[in-house]
Design an enzyme around this catalytic site. Structure first.
Site, PDB file in Angstrom:
ATOM      1  N   SER A   1       0.802  -1.229   0.000  1.00 53.58           N
ATOM      2  CA  SER A   1       0.000   0.000   0.000  1.00 53.58           C
ATOM      3  C   SER A   1       0.830   1.271   0.000  1.00 53.58           C
ATOM      4  O   SER A   1       0.391   2.283  -0.545  1.00 53.58           O
ATOM      5  CB  SER A   1      -0.949   0.008   1.200  1.00 53.58           C
ATOM      6  OG  SER A   1      -0.239  -0.205   2.393  1.00 53.58           O
TER       7      SER A   1
ATOM      8  N   ASP B   1      -4.069   7.421   8.304  1.00 49.80           N
ATOM      9  CA  ASP B   1      -5.235   6.596   8.644  1.00 49.80           C
ATOM     10  C   ASP B   1      -4.925   5.509   9.669  1.00 49.80           C
ATOM     11  O   ASP B   1      -5.693   4.570   9.802  1.00 49.80           O
ATOM     12  CB  ASP B   1      -5.798   5.961   7.360  1.00 49.80           C
ATOM     13  CG  ASP B   1      -4.780   5.058   6.686  1.00 49.80           C
ATOM     14  OD1 ASP B   1      -3.641   4.943   7.202  1.00 49.80           O
ATOM     15  OD2 ASP B   1      -5.099   4.450   5.645  1.00 49.80           O
TER      16      ASP B   1
ATOM     17  N   HIS C   1      -0.925   4.288   7.246  1.00 48.59           N
ATOM     18  CA  HIS C   1      -0.188   4.975   6.176  1.00 48.59           C
ATOM     19  C   HIS C   1       0.117   6.420   6.551  1.00 48.59           C
ATOM     20  O   HIS C   1      -0.530   6.986   7.424  1.00 48.59           O
ATOM     21  CB  HIS C   1      -1.014   4.912   4.889  1.00 48.59           C
ATOM     22  CG  HIS C   1      -1.446   3.524   4.553  1.00 48.59           C
ATOM     23  ND1 HIS C   1      -2.715   3.057   4.823  1.00 48.59           N
ATOM     24  CD2 HIS C   1      -0.759   2.498   4.016  1.00 48.59           C
ATOM     25  CE1 HIS C   1      -2.794   1.785   4.456  1.00 48.59           C
ATOM     26  NE2 HIS C   1      -1.621   1.417   3.969  1.00 48.59           N
TER      27      HIS C   1
END
Ligand SMILES: *[C@@H]1O[C@H](CO)[C@@H](O)[C@H](O)[C@H]1NC(C)=O
Ligand SMILES: *[C@@H]1O[C@H](CO)[C@@H](O)[C@H](O)[C@H]1NC(C)=O
Ligand SMILES: *[C@@H]1O[C@H](CO)[C@@H](O)[C@H](O)[C@H]1NC(C)=O
Ligand SMILES: *[C@@H]1O[C@H](CO)[C@@H](O)[C@H](O)[C@H]1NC(C)=O
Ligand SMILES: *[C@@H]1O[C@H](CO)[C@@H](O)[C@H](O)[C@H]1NC(C)=O
Length: 381
Positions: free
Chosen positions: A38, A344, A347
């Protein structure tokens, strides 16, 4: 281990000011091929499954692009540095342009074969080996597109010689560790899987090299123990003086040590490759050590989240709608994401990503100590 990390940090700083390699000719990468999870995803998982909702993307794009941040990620700053467009996700069938590269990274990707995948589990089915296979198939498909399909389609694929001239970037491994922590394994058991994770990583680097890649830019893994994901879910963990979970960070450090060693060996095995180990751990950790110095605040608290000391709850994601005592509300972002480190809970914000990019592109945090613009150089003496 923490002391050693500190020593290494200062050694990096000294090297940086005294012997960072600079030269007149920079590397002129015409394309970037990215592999990872991610932290490097520019819309891959979103294309395969579903996009994260706004406020993901709000700061820079003003729409959700499938990036796991409020704005740009480190890879975007790398592309910008070379005057290249942001990378299209390989999996994205709409509006993609692969002239200057492709991105195989997806949220939740692991180096080893994932144990439990989306939609039942939290990991991506596109593990590192799958990303390598997708890239292996991509090369002849681009040739076919250029030679046989033609038309506008031929303008959307890289030129043949771009594959050897491109920069290959890697940011993967964090999910192998977190998946371990969220199974019933002990920290020591997760730690003991690291040599096997690194072997698997190296196997796929060799595979990609065998397809013609030359320049490798390989990120290590960040301080996992500073993430709300870990802090909120393992509340009894021992903390360091900055509030990060010590033992979880030690696992990151051991991963990074083994990765660095393996890449030193790989330079002997692949003498034609230019392999750069990139320490993202140290610049990321410095944001938790000294946030004010760099213009940040509340480094351990998620900007977009809900609940508790870390504003994070694994069951309530950023942008999701929740029901609080009968009232519906959306989990929204903090007032000023540009002063925050964590977006979040897992991240980083665009501001933090930019900070890390500025640090790693100098050559202060790389082995060998060469800047991003020199990442195609094998010999630098
Ligand atoms: C952002 O997008 C919204 C629609 O989603 C639009 O109303 C708004 O004007 C946009 N803002 C900017 C600065 O483009
Ligand atoms: C794809 O990107 C390249 C390089 O930026 C550009 O020259 C080309 O026109 C683009 N193709 C389309 C169809 O937009
Ligand atoms: C962990 O152990 C508990 C209790 O033994 C069990 O209920 C749970 O399913 C296990 N979780 C995993 C991921 O194995
Ligand atoms: C991980 O394993 C290495 C090698 O055995 C060891 O030196 C290190 O202390 C371990 N770290 C943790 C957190 O268990
Ligand atoms: C929800 O209602 C309960 C019981 O009335 C109350 O204790 C709690 O504080 C409320 N929670 C919120 C977030 O308002």
């Amino acid at each position: 281990m923490k002391f050693m990390a500190l020593i290494e940090f200062f050694i990096a700083l000294i090297l940086c000011t005294t012997s960072t390699i600079s030269a007149t000719v920079d590397c002129d990468f015409p394309a970037i091929f990215s592999f990872g999870a991610s932290n490097a995803d520019t819309g891959g998982l979103a294309a395969a499954f579903q996009a994260p909702p706004l406020p993901y993307g709000e700061t820079f794009f003003n729409r959700s692009t499938g990036r796991y941040s409020d704005g740009r990620i480190i890879l975007d700053f790398i592309a910008q540095n070379f005057g290249l467009p942001y990378l299209s996700a390989y999996l994205n069938s709409l509006g993609s342009n692969f002239t200057n590269g492709a991105n195989f990274a997806t949220f939740g990707s692991t180096i080893r074969i994932p144990t439990s995948i989306i939609p039942q589990g939290r990991l991506s089915p596109f593990s590192f080996r799958i990303q390598y296979i997708q890239f292996r198939d991509f090369i002849p498909k681009t040739k076919f597109t250029r030679d046989q399909v033609g038309g506008i389609f031929a303008t959307l694929v890289p030129k043949e010689d771009y594959f050897s001239k491109a920069l290959y970037t890697f940011d993967i491994g964090q999910n192998d560790l977190t998946a371990g922590f969220f199974s019933n394994a002990t920290i020591q058991q997760v730690n003991s899987t690291i040599p096997d994770i690194i072997n698997s990583f190296i196997d796929n680097i060799k595979n990609i090299y065998n397809l013609g890649a030359v320049s490798f830019w390989i990120h290590n893994t960040g301080p996992i123990g500073c993430l709300p994901l870990i802090l909120a879910n393992f509340p009894s963990s021992i903390k360091d003086s900055y509030g990060c979970a010590t033992q979880y960070n030690e696992v990151s450090q051991y991963f990074n040590l083994k990765l660095k060693e393996a890449l030193t060996q790989l330079r002997n095995d692949l003498p034609l490759a230019a392999i750069t180990y990139v320490d993202i751990y140290s610049p990321k950790y410095s944001l938790f050590q000294n946030p004010e110095k760099y213009g940040f605040e509340l480094p351990l608290v998620a900007c977009c989240g809900y609940g508790g000391e870390y504003n994070y709850n694994i069951r309530v994601g950023c942008g999701e709608t929740i029901n609080i005592n009968g009232t519906q509300s959306v989990v929204s972002s903090c007032k000023n994401p540009s002063t925050r480190v964590i977006w979040d809970g897992i991240h980083y914000t665009e501001a933090a990503n930019k900070f890390v990019f500025d640090q790693i592109s100098t050559g202060c945090f790389t082995d060998p100590p060469i800047s991003l613009n020199m990442a195609c150089k094998r010999k630098f003496t």
